[in-house]
Scaffold this motif. Sequence first.
Motif, PDB file in Angstrom:
ATOM      1  N   TRP A   9       0.802  -1.224   0.000  1.00 14.86           N
ATOM      2  CA  TRP A   9       0.000   0.000   0.000  1.00 14.86           C
ATOM      3  C   TRP A   9       0.831   1.268   0.000  1.00 14.86           C
ATOM      4  O   TRP A   9       0.358   2.310  -0.483  1.00 14.86           O
ATOM      5  CB  TRP A   9      -0.904   0.022   1.244  1.00 14.86           C
ATOM      6  N   PHE A  10       2.051   1.188   0.549  1.00 15.17           N
ATOM      7  CA  PHE A  10       2.882   2.388   0.689  1.00 15.17           C
ATOM      8  C   PHE A  10       4.273   2.144   0.103  1.00 15.17           C
ATOM      9  O   PHE A  10       4.670   0.999  -0.154  1.00 15.17           O
ATOM     10  CB  PHE A  10       2.993   2.784   2.169  1.00 15.17           C
ATOM     11  N   THR A  11       5.019   3.224  -0.066  1.00 15.34           N
ATOM     12  CA  THR A  11       6.381   3.104  -0.615  1.00 15.34           C
ATOM     13  C   THR A  11       7.436   3.056   0.477  1.00 15.34           C
ATOM     14  O   THR A  11       8.560   2.617   0.229  1.00 15.34           O
ATOM     15  CB  THR A  11       6.680   4.288  -1.548  1.00 15.34           C
ATOM     16  N   THR A  12       7.091   3.512   1.687  1.00 15.29           N
ATOM     17  CA  THR A  12       8.043   3.480   2.805  1.00 15.29           C
ATOM     18  C   THR A  12       7.327   2.978   4.056  1.00 15.29           C
ATOM     19  O   THR A  12       6.260   3.506   4.416  1.00 15.29           O
ATOM     20  CB  THR A  12       8.636   4.878   3.087  1.00 15.29           C
ATOM     21  N   ILE A  13       7.900   1.982   4.691  1.00 20.24           N
ATOM     22  CA  ILE A  13       7.375   1.457   5.952  1.00 20.24           C
ATOM     23  C   ILE A  13       8.562   1.298   6.905  1.00 20.24           C
ATOM     24  O   ILE A  13       9.470   0.506   6.660  1.00 20.24           O
ATOM     25  CB  ILE A  13       6.667   0.097   5.764  1.00 20.24           C
ATOM     26  N   LEU A  14       8.544   2.065   7.985  1.00 17.51           N
ATOM     27  CA  LEU A  14       9.626   2.034   8.967  1.00 17.51           C
ATOM     28  C   LEU A  14       9.026   1.876  10.365  1.00 17.51           C
ATOM     29  O   LEU A  14       7.956   2.430  10.649  1.00 17.51           O
ATOM     30  CB  LEU A  14      10.469   3.306   8.883  1.00 17.51           C
ATOM     31  N   ASP A  56       4.484   6.046   4.343  1.00 21.75           N
ATOM     32  CA  ASP A  56       4.328   7.210   3.456  1.00 21.75           C
ATOM     33  C   ASP A  56       4.247   6.767   1.999  1.00 21.75           C
ATOM     34  O   ASP A  56       4.447   5.592   1.662  1.00 21.75           O
ATOM     35  CB  ASP A  56       5.451   8.233   3.669  1.00 21.75           C
ATOM     36  N   LEU A  57       3.972   7.723   1.132  1.00 18.80           N
ATOM     37  CA  LEU A  57       3.861   7.483  -0.316  1.00 18.80           C
ATOM     38  C   LEU A  57       4.867   8.332  -1.090  1.00 18.80           C
ATOM     39  O   LEU A  57       4.623   8.698  -2.244  1.00 18.80           O
ATOM     40  CB  LEU A  57       2.441   7.795  -0.809  1.00 18.80           C
ATOM     41  N   GLN A  58       5.989   8.630  -0.449  1.00 18.05           N
ATOM     42  CA  GLN A  58       6.998   9.423  -1.126  1.00 18.05           C
ATOM     43  C   GLN A  58       7.697   8.577  -2.195  1.00 18.05           C
ATOM     44  O   GLN A  58       8.044   7.417  -1.949  1.00 18.05           O
ATOM     45  CB  GLN A  58       8.022   9.962  -0.132  1.00 18.05           C
ATOM     46  N   LYS A  59       7.916   9.166  -3.359  1.00 19.51           N
ATOM     47  CA  LYS A  59       8.556   8.454  -4.465  1.00 19.51           C
ATOM     48  C   LYS A  59      10.053   8.387  -4.244  1.00 19.51           C
ATOM     49  O   LYS A  59      10.691   9.371  -3.911  1.00 19.51           O
ATOM     50  CB  LYS A  59       8.253   9.177  -5.785  1.00 19.51           C
ATOM     51  N   HIS A  60      10.617   7.202  -4.446  1.00 18.53           N
ATOM     52  CA  HIS A  60      12.060   7.005  -4.284  1.00 18.53           C
ATOM     53  C   HIS A  60      12.702   6.848  -5.665  1.00 18.53           C
ATOM     54  O   HIS A  60      12.447   5.872  -6.360  1.00 18.53           O
ATOM     55  CB  HIS A  60      12.342   5.762  -3.432  1.00 18.53           C
ATOM     56  N   GLY A  61      13.532   7.800  -6.034  1.00 20.14           N
ATOM     57  CA  GLY A  61      14.181   7.746  -7.339  1.00 20.14           C
ATOM     58  C   GLY A  61      13.186   8.006  -8.453  1.00 20.14           C
ATOM     59  O   GLY A  61      12.224   8.765  -8.300  1.00 20.14           O
ATOM     60  N   SER A  62      13.409   7.342  -9.602  1.00 23.67           N
ATOM     61  CA  SER A  62      12.580   7.576 -10.776  1.00 23.67           C
ATOM     62  C   SER A  62      11.430   6.590 -10.897  1.00 23.67           C
ATOM     63  O   SER A  62      10.583   6.728 -11.771  1.00 23.67           O
ATOM     64  CB  SER A  62      13.440   7.485 -12.043  1.00 23.67           C
ATOM     65  N   SER A  63      11.371   5.595 -10.017  1.00 25.21           N
ATOM     66  CA  SER A  63      10.334   4.574 -10.119  1.00 25.21           C
ATOM     67  C   SER A  63       9.409   4.647  -8.913  1.00 25.21           C
ATOM     68  O   SER A  63       9.863   4.755  -7.768  1.00 25.21           O
ATOM     69  CB  SER A  63      10.971   3.180 -10.209  1.00 25.21           C
TER      70      SER A  63
END
Length: 309
Positions: A275-280, A295-302
């Motif tokens: 569901w999310f791009t970052t889980i810490l 969070d849903l922050q984009k990492h890099g170009s993908s």
Amino acid sequence: MLSAAAKMIALRLECRAVDPQRRPVSCLLSTRVEIVRARPIKVWMRQFAYPGGRGGFAGFSALLSVLAATSIAWAAEAPAEPPLPPPRPVEAEPAGPKPPNPSDTSSSAPTSSKEAPREAKEPDNCVERLRSAGFVVEPAETPRTGNELCRIEAPVRLLSIPVISRPETRIVLKEQPTLACAFAESLGHWLGDLVAPMLAGHLGSDLRAVHTGPGFECRNRNRAASGKLSAHAEGMAIDISHFELADGSKLGIKPDGEERREAAIAALRKAACGWFTTILGPGSDPSYANHLHVDLQKHGSSDRYRICD
């Protein structure tokens, strides 16, 4: 009518001077059914008449007869001038309204040299979509900060969400976090569609409330004095401290030594990667020792890259 041989006449005349005191004259004429270049008749007479006048008239007369016959045959057989191609048709004008004539422009038209403003982009129907799904949200304003880079797209305040498996049950967000609408949609579906049924299956009690941080915070990652902005600065992140169950118990994110409860947290934490791009959380970094960050922050170009730690 003249034969084909008469049409292609080859005439050869040789002339020699009878008087040896005079310079010999020889001439050769070959005619292949073509118009002889215009030349003064006196020149021809000099070439084909004998200088002494003997037989000059007879030879010249014979030459004129041959040339006349050739000209007649050429004129009879010469093709007419090739026909001209038909005129090119007038191209049809393209369909559609004609451009306005400058002289017909109304006096009420704007005279400013500036371009007309572009049409505003249609707003996303995110809020309507959330309300149709049973979410309780309120439009919000981005809190004022000293950093202009800290801003939220379509900010909302998330109050409660439904549980997909139990329509009569709702999950309340006690702190009413301010989030970007797109992130509120992902968070709400994750809580209502996955977390609530999972906790009910593991612990035998329904999820009633979720305790979180404020959502939006204008700060850098890990609250550092410098560096990249946190996803919180765009309303695209949330920190969850604990869950409140229907039996009155609280399920903290920090491990408490109870195996069944820790297994429930580990399961929903792992499932959050879909569901999310970052889980810490605990074990990722000391700053996440007592809460779960998603969070849903984009990492890099993908946008497919995930940090699930």
